[in-house]
Enzyme design. Structure first.
Site, PDB file in Angstrom:
ATOM      1  N   SER A  14       0.832  -1.211   0.000  1.00 22.52           N
ATOM      2  CA  SER A  14       0.000   0.000   0.000  1.00 22.52           C
ATOM      3  C   SER A  14       0.865   1.258   0.000  1.00 22.52           C
ATOM      4  O   SER A  14       0.485   2.274  -0.599  1.00 22.52           O
ATOM      5  CB  SER A  14      -0.945  -0.003   1.212  1.00 22.52           C
ATOM      6  N   MET A  37      10.678  -6.778   4.375  1.00 16.87           N
ATOM      7  CA  MET A  37      10.863  -7.436   5.676  1.00 16.87           C
ATOM      8  C   MET A  37      12.139  -8.261   5.791  1.00 16.87           C
ATOM      9  O   MET A  37      12.130  -9.375   6.354  1.00 16.87           O
ATOM     10  CB  MET A  37       9.626  -8.277   5.997  1.00 16.87           C
ATOM     11  N   HIS A  58       8.953   3.209   8.973  1.00 12.71           N
ATOM     12  CA  HIS A  58       8.728   2.355  10.146  1.00 12.71           C
ATOM     13  C   HIS A  58       7.491   2.854  10.888  1.00 12.71           C
ATOM     14  O   HIS A  58       7.342   4.058  11.104  1.00 12.71           O
ATOM     15  CB  HIS A  58       9.941   2.399  11.077  1.00 12.71           C
TER      16      HIS A  58
HETATM   17  N1  LIG Z   1      20.449  -3.118   8.046  1.00 13.38           N
HETATM   18  C1  LIG Z   1      19.155  -2.717   8.091  1.00 13.38           C
HETATM   19  N2  LIG Z   1      18.212  -3.498   7.523  1.00 13.38           N
HETATM   20  C2  LIG Z   1      16.918  -3.087   7.578  1.00 13.38           C
HETATM   21  C3  LIG Z   1      16.566  -1.877   8.237  1.00 13.38           C
HETATM   22  C4  LIG Z   1      17.582  -1.071   8.815  1.00 13.38           C
HETATM   23  O1  LIG Z   1      17.300   0.004   9.396  1.00 13.38           O
HETATM   24  N3  LIG Z   1      18.877  -1.519   8.713  1.00 13.38           N
HETATM   25  N4  LIG Z   1      15.270  -1.497   8.310  1.00 13.38           N
HETATM   26  C5  LIG Z   1      14.403  -2.621   8.274  1.00 13.38           C
HETATM   27  C6  LIG Z   1      13.164  -2.380   8.999  1.00 13.38           C
HETATM   28  N5  LIG Z   1      12.192  -3.374   8.862  1.00 13.38           N
HETATM   29  C7  LIG Z   1      11.174  -3.093   8.009  1.00 13.38           C
HETATM   30  O2  LIG Z   1      10.984  -1.935   7.624  1.00 13.38           O
HETATM   31  C8  LIG Z   1      12.404  -4.699   9.364  1.00 13.38           C
HETATM   32  C9  LIG Z   1      13.124  -4.925  10.511  1.00 13.38           C
HETATM   33  C10 LIG Z   1      13.345  -6.245  10.930  1.00 13.38           C
HETATM   34  C11 LIG Z   1      12.877  -7.313  10.181  1.00 13.38           C
HETATM   35  C12 LIG Z   1      13.169  -8.730  10.563  1.00 13.38           C
HETATM   36  O3  LIG Z   1      13.371  -9.051  11.715  1.00 13.38           O
HETATM   37  N6  LIG Z   1      13.218  -9.612   9.494  1.00 13.38           N
HETATM   38  C13 LIG Z   1      13.544 -11.016   9.678  1.00 13.38           C
HETATM   39  C14 LIG Z   1      12.680 -11.855   8.767  1.00 13.38           C
HETATM   40  C15 LIG Z   1      11.269 -11.550   8.892  1.00 13.38           C
HETATM   41  C16 LIG Z   1      10.491 -12.106   7.722  1.00 13.38           C
HETATM   42  O4  LIG Z   1      11.074 -12.487   6.685  1.00 13.38           O
HETATM   43  O5  LIG Z   1       9.269 -12.024   7.878  1.00 13.38           O
HETATM   44  C17 LIG Z   1      14.948 -11.254   9.169  1.00 13.38           C
HETATM   45  O6  LIG Z   1      15.424 -10.503   8.290  1.00 13.38           O
HETATM   46  O7  LIG Z   1      15.500 -12.281   9.616  1.00 13.38           O
HETATM   47  C18 LIG Z   1      12.177  -7.053   9.036  1.00 13.38           C
HETATM   48  C19 LIG Z   1      11.930  -5.733   8.617  1.00 13.38           C
HETATM   49  C20 LIG Z   1      14.537  -3.436   7.046  1.00 13.38           C
HETATM   50  N7  LIG Z   1      15.948  -3.869   7.016  1.00 13.38           N
HETATM   51  N1  LIG Z   2       9.516  -2.723  10.698  1.00 12.22           N
HETATM   52  C1  LIG Z   2       9.017  -2.514   9.430  1.00 12.22           C
HETATM   53  C2  LIG Z   2       7.532  -2.453   9.280  1.00 12.22           C
HETATM   54  O1  LIG Z   2       6.837  -2.931  10.117  1.00 12.22           O
HETATM   55  N2  LIG Z   2       7.096  -1.798   8.171  1.00 12.22           N
HETATM   56  C3  LIG Z   2       5.673  -1.596   7.968  1.00 12.22           C
HETATM   57  O2  LIG Z   2       5.147  -2.596   7.122  1.00 12.22           O
HETATM   58  C4  LIG Z   2       3.949  -2.073   6.519  1.00 12.22           C
HETATM   59  C5  LIG Z   2       3.955  -2.415   5.044  1.00 12.22           C
HETATM   60  O3  LIG Z   2       2.699  -2.120   4.497  1.00 12.22           O
HETATM   61  P1  LIG Z   2       2.492  -2.120   2.897  1.00 12.22           P
HETATM   62  O4  LIG Z   2       3.078  -3.414   2.349  1.00 12.22           O
HETATM   63  O5  LIG Z   2       0.995  -2.041   2.738  1.00 12.22           O
HETATM   64  O6  LIG Z   2       3.194  -0.900   2.350  1.00 12.22           O
HETATM   65  C6  LIG Z   2       3.959  -0.562   6.766  1.00 12.22           C
HETATM   66  O7  LIG Z   2       3.025  -0.216   7.790  1.00 12.22           O
HETATM   67  C7  LIG Z   2       5.364  -0.299   7.252  1.00 12.22           C
HETATM   68  O8  LIG Z   2       5.485   0.786   8.162  1.00 12.22           O
END
Ligand SMILES: Nc1nc2c(c(=O)[nH]1)N[C@@H](CN(C=O)c1ccc(C(=O)N[C@@H](CCC(=O)O)C(=O)O)cc1)CN2
Ligand SMILES: NCC(=O)N[C@@H]1O[C@H](COP(=O)([O-])[O-])[C@@H](O)[C@H]1O
Length: 221
Positions: free
Chosen positions: A18, A95, A114
């Site tokens: 979205s 993610m 975020h």
């Molecule tokens: N090095 C960085 N990588 C990422 C950042 C960042 O600031 N520095 N921002 C993220 C934030 N985020 C989504 O926006 C995010 C954070 C953590 C995870 C996570 O724990 N992922 C797991 C797997 C989860 C899954 O596949 O469902 C993992 O990577 O093992 C996901 C998203 C994005 N990356």
């Molecule tokens: N830590 C990262 C995280 O939680 N991100 C969140 O995932 C959603 C993605 O929605 P979308 O696929 O509809 O854009 C958004 O709400 C974004 O802030």
């Protein structure tokens, strides 16, 4: 970005998309002087792929489960991104935690959204944690990405009042509404050179907009 050319955006997503849609709409309406030149997803079933197909945007699936480790996945992701020659790489519900090597390669051009008022509630389940804590305000943050997850310098935040009858689902939907105004605004500021990594690092606090997108806290000088 060559003079007169639109800014080139590569969007990374994992799910519904979205926020990706909000960026597409802003580009197509002319609110953003930019174009999405490529969507990359890491999950085969991501609905974001459907949105790209509907708007004629090229897309690539790089399924992280088919790579031996993070480094191999990130190396392929980096090569696909470089091929698209982006000015900005936009993480929108992507993610995957990215390796230091990947982040160092694109730092300053790589941003993320975020769903909290960082530095409050880095990580997951931000809406439940804000409700459990009895917070009166909640929101979303667009920030530059650094190796430390959710710790990069903020560009702008969107804030709303938590309502007495809010639950996790209603708050999630209201935060999505804030995000869909916030992300195009943040990208517009970057494209116009109003902010960059260095200035974001130096600022004492980020600019804040309310749920309607109106500036309530100006960028710090
Ligand atoms: N090095 C960085 N990588 C990422 C950042 C960042 O600031 N520095 N921002 C993220 C934030 N985020 C989504 O926006 C995010 C954070 C953590 C995870 C996570 O724990 N992922 C797991 C797997 C989860 C899954 O596949 O469902 C993992 O990577 O093992 C996901 C998203 C994005 N990356
Ligand atoms: N830590 C990262 C995280 O939680 N991100 C969140 O995932 C959603 C993605 O929605 P979308 O696929 O509809 O854009 C958004 O709400 C974004 O802030």
């Amino acid at each position: 970005m060559a003079a007169g050319e639109k800014a080139r955006l590569v969007v990374l997503a994992s799910g519904n998309g979205s926020n990706f849609q909000a960026i597409i709409d802003a580009c197509e309406s002319g609110r953003l002087d930019a174009e999405v030149v490529l969507l990359v997803v890491n999950r085969p079933g991501a609905y974001a792929l459907e949105r790209a197909r509907t708007h004629g945007i090229p897309s690539r699936l790089i399924d992280h489960t088919t790579y031996p480790d993070r480094e191999a996945f990130d190396a392929e992701l980096a090569a696909v991104i470089d091929e698209a020659r982006p000015d900005w790489i936009i993480m929108a519900g992507f993610m995957r935690i990215l390796t230091d090597g990947f982040v160092d390669r694109f730092q300053g051009r790589l941003i993320n959204i975020h769903p909290s008022l960082l530095p409050k509630y880095p990580g997951m389940n931000t809406h439940a944690r804000a409700l459990e804590a009895g917070d009166l305000k909640h929101g979303a943050t667009v920030h530059f990405v650094t190796p430390t997850v959710d710790a990069g310098p903020p560009i702008v935040q969107g804030r709303l009042e938590i309502l007495d009858n809010d639950d996790v689902e209603s708050l999630k939907q209201r935060i999505h509404g804030v995000e869909h105004r916030l992300y195009p605004l943040a990208i517009d500021w970057l494209v116009k050179g109003k902010i960059d990594f260095e200035r974001a690092e130096k600022q004492s606090r980020p600019a804040v907009v309310d749920a309607s997108g109106a500036l309530i806290v100006p960028p710090s000088p």
